[in-house]
Design a protein around this motif. Structure first.
Motif, PDB file in Angstrom:
ATOM      1  N   ALA A  49      83.496  47.236  54.041  1.00 20.75           N
ATOM      2  CA  ALA A  49      83.162  47.721  55.370  1.00 20.75           C
ATOM      3  C   ALA A  49      83.711  46.782  56.419  1.00 20.75           C
ATOM      4  O   ALA A  49      83.767  45.572  56.216  1.00 20.75           O
ATOM      5  CB  ALA A  49      81.646  47.861  55.537  1.00 20.75           C
ATOM      6  N   GLY A  50      84.120  47.342  57.554  1.00 18.02           N
ATOM      7  CA  GLY A  50      84.599  46.551  58.668  1.00 18.02           C
ATOM      8  C   GLY A  50      83.984  47.032  59.965  1.00 18.02           C
ATOM      9  O   GLY A  50      83.547  48.184  60.068  1.00 18.02           O
ATOM     10  N   ILE A  51      83.952  46.143  60.958  1.00 21.08           N
ATOM     11  CA  ILE A  51      83.387  46.490  62.259  1.00 21.08           C
ATOM     12  C   ILE A  51      84.188  45.786  63.347  1.00 21.08           C
ATOM     13  O   ILE A  51      84.496  44.598  63.251  1.00 21.08           O
ATOM     14  CB  ILE A  51      81.887  46.133  62.324  1.00 21.08           C
ATOM     15  CG1 ILE A  51      81.280  46.598  63.644  1.00 21.08           C
ATOM     16  CG2 ILE A  51      81.659  44.642  62.098  1.00 21.08           C
ATOM     17  CD1 ILE A  51      79.756  46.558  63.643  1.00 21.08           C
ATOM     18  N   SER A  52      84.538  46.518  64.397  1.00 18.80           N
ATOM     19  CA  SER A  52      85.311  45.970  65.497  1.00 18.80           C
ATOM     20  C   SER A  52      84.411  45.237  66.479  1.00 18.80           C
ATOM     21  O   SER A  52      83.184  45.272  66.378  1.00 18.80           O
ATOM     22  CB  SER A  52      86.069  47.083  66.221  1.00 18.80           C
ATOM     23  OG  SER A  52      85.185  47.860  67.008  1.00 18.80           O
ATOM     24  N   SER A  62      83.314  54.595  48.516  1.00 16.87           N
ATOM     25  CA  SER A  62      82.474  54.278  47.378  1.00 16.87           C
ATOM     26  C   SER A  62      81.067  53.835  47.764  1.00 16.87           C
ATOM     27  O   SER A  62      80.145  53.901  46.945  1.00 16.87           O
ATOM     28  CB  SER A  62      83.130  53.201  46.515  1.00 16.87           C
ATOM     29  OG  SER A  62      83.343  52.017  47.263  1.00 16.87           O
ATOM     30  N   VAL A  63      80.894  53.375  48.997  1.00 17.81           N
ATOM     31  CA  VAL A  63      79.587  52.892  49.436  1.00 17.81           C
ATOM     32  C   VAL A  63      79.053  53.646  50.639  1.00 17.81           C
ATOM     33  O   VAL A  63      77.947  53.347  51.116  1.00 17.81           O
ATOM     34  CB  VAL A  63      79.621  51.379  49.752  1.00 17.81           C
ATOM     35  CG1 VAL A  63      80.068  50.590  48.531  1.00 17.81           C
ATOM     36  CG2 VAL A  63      80.536  51.092  50.938  1.00 17.81           C
ATOM     37  N   LYS A  64      79.794  54.616  51.127  1.00 19.44           N
ATOM     38  CA  LYS A  64      79.381  55.379  52.295  1.00 19.44           C
ATOM     39  C   LYS A  64      78.058  56.085  52.023  1.00 19.44           C
ATOM     40  O   LYS A  64      77.871  56.707  50.981  1.00 19.44           O
ATOM     41  CB  LYS A  64      80.468  56.379  52.675  1.00 19.44           C
ATOM     42  CG  LYS A  64      80.307  57.004  54.051  1.00 19.44           C
ATOM     43  CD  LYS A  64      81.564  57.789  54.441  1.00 19.44           C
ATOM     44  CE  LYS A  64      82.769  56.879  54.585  1.00 19.44           C
ATOM     45  NZ  LYS A  64      83.989  57.627  55.009  1.00 19.44           N
ATOM     46  N   ILE A  69      77.132  48.364  57.932  1.00 17.12           N
ATOM     47  CA  ILE A  69      77.593  47.112  58.516  1.00 17.12           C
ATOM     48  C   ILE A  69      77.160  47.056  59.974  1.00 17.12           C
ATOM     49  O   ILE A  69      77.169  48.069  60.677  1.00 17.12           O
ATOM     50  CB  ILE A  69      79.121  46.948  58.381  1.00 17.12           C
ATOM     51  CG1 ILE A  69      79.560  45.548  58.813  1.00 17.12           C
ATOM     52  CG2 ILE A  69      79.864  48.032  59.158  1.00 17.12           C
ATOM     53  CD1 ILE A  69      81.014  45.232  58.472  1.00 17.12           C
ATOM     54  N   SER A  70      76.776  45.877  60.428  1.00 21.22           N
ATOM     55  CA  SER A  70      76.381  45.681  61.816  1.00 21.22           C
ATOM     56  C   SER A  70      76.711  44.253  62.227  1.00 21.22           C
ATOM     57  O   SER A  70      77.038  43.412  61.380  1.00 21.22           O
ATOM     58  CB  SER A  70      74.890  45.966  62.016  1.00 21.22           C
ATOM     59  OG  SER A  70      74.097  45.090  61.238  1.00 21.22           O
ATOM     60  N   GLN A  81      73.966  45.646  55.080  1.00 17.77           N
ATOM     61  CA  GLN A  81      72.757  46.159  54.458  1.00 17.77           C
ATOM     62  C   GLN A  81      73.163  47.048  53.295  1.00 17.77           C
ATOM     63  O   GLN A  81      73.833  48.063  53.494  1.00 17.77           O
ATOM     64  CB  GLN A  81      71.925  46.952  55.472  1.00 17.77           C
ATOM     65  CG  GLN A  81      70.632  47.511  54.908  1.00 17.77           C
ATOM     66  CD  GLN A  81      69.640  46.445  54.541  1.00 17.77           C
ATOM     67  OE1 GLN A  81      69.417  45.510  55.308  1.00 17.77           O
ATOM     68  NE2 GLN A  81      69.045  46.551  53.359  1.00 17.77           N
ATOM     69  N   MET A  82      72.760  46.673  52.096  1.00 16.42           N
ATOM     70  CA  MET A  82      73.141  47.380  50.886  1.00 16.42           C
ATOM     71  C   MET A  82      71.897  48.021  50.280  1.00 16.42           C
ATOM     72  O   MET A  82      71.008  47.329  49.792  1.00 16.42           O
ATOM     73  CB  MET A  82      73.798  46.434  49.882  1.00 16.42           C
ATOM     74  CG  MET A  82      75.016  45.700  50.438  1.00 16.42           C
ATOM     75  SD  MET A  82      75.840  44.674  49.194  1.00 16.42           S
ATOM     76  CE  MET A  82      74.564  43.441  48.916  1.00 16.42           C
TER      77      MET A  82
END
Length: 121
Positions: A49-52, A62-64, A69-70, A81-82
């Motif tokens: 996951a990535g976040i701008s 696969s994890v959506k 992510i935050s 958070q998993m």
């Protein structure tokens, strides 16, 4: 110079949850994108996951629906958070940050030390 310190990994049963944290610290800098990657032994590192800097996110298929992510810009910290963890999520997870440093002026990519996530069946 910037350092990324990860925490929150551990052992959890399938269906459980974990929250990973990664804090950036060091010289005067601003953070652009941040993200989480994972890598199993003998395999290539892959984006989870990535976040701008503005909060736009990119989540691996696969994890959506399970991972979120935050970030907290005031703390220069990114979280993963998993939820509903599966055995196939077992990996070493690495934090990544795209950083603008002021002294000297440069743009660099930094990696955390990695944190182990183990999901038992």
């Amino acid at each position: 110079q910037v350092q990324l310190v990860e925490s929150g990994g551990g052992l959890v049963q399938a269906g459980g949850f974990l929250r990973l944290s990664c804090a950036a610290s060091g010289s005067t800098f601003s953070v652009n994108s941040m993200g989480w990657y994972r890598q199993a032994p003998g395999k290539q590192r892959e984006l989870v996951a990535g976040i701008s800097s503005r909060g736009s996110t990119n989540i691996a298929d696969s994890v959506k629906g399970r991972f979120t992510i935050s970030r907290d810009n005031a703390k220069n910290t990114v979280y993963l958070q998993m939820n509903t963890l599966k055995p196939e999520d077992t990996d070493v997870y690495y934090c990544n940050a795209d950083v603008n440093e002021l002294y000297p002026s440069r743009r660099s990519i930094y990696w955390g030390q990695g944190t182990q996530v183990t999901v038992s069946s």
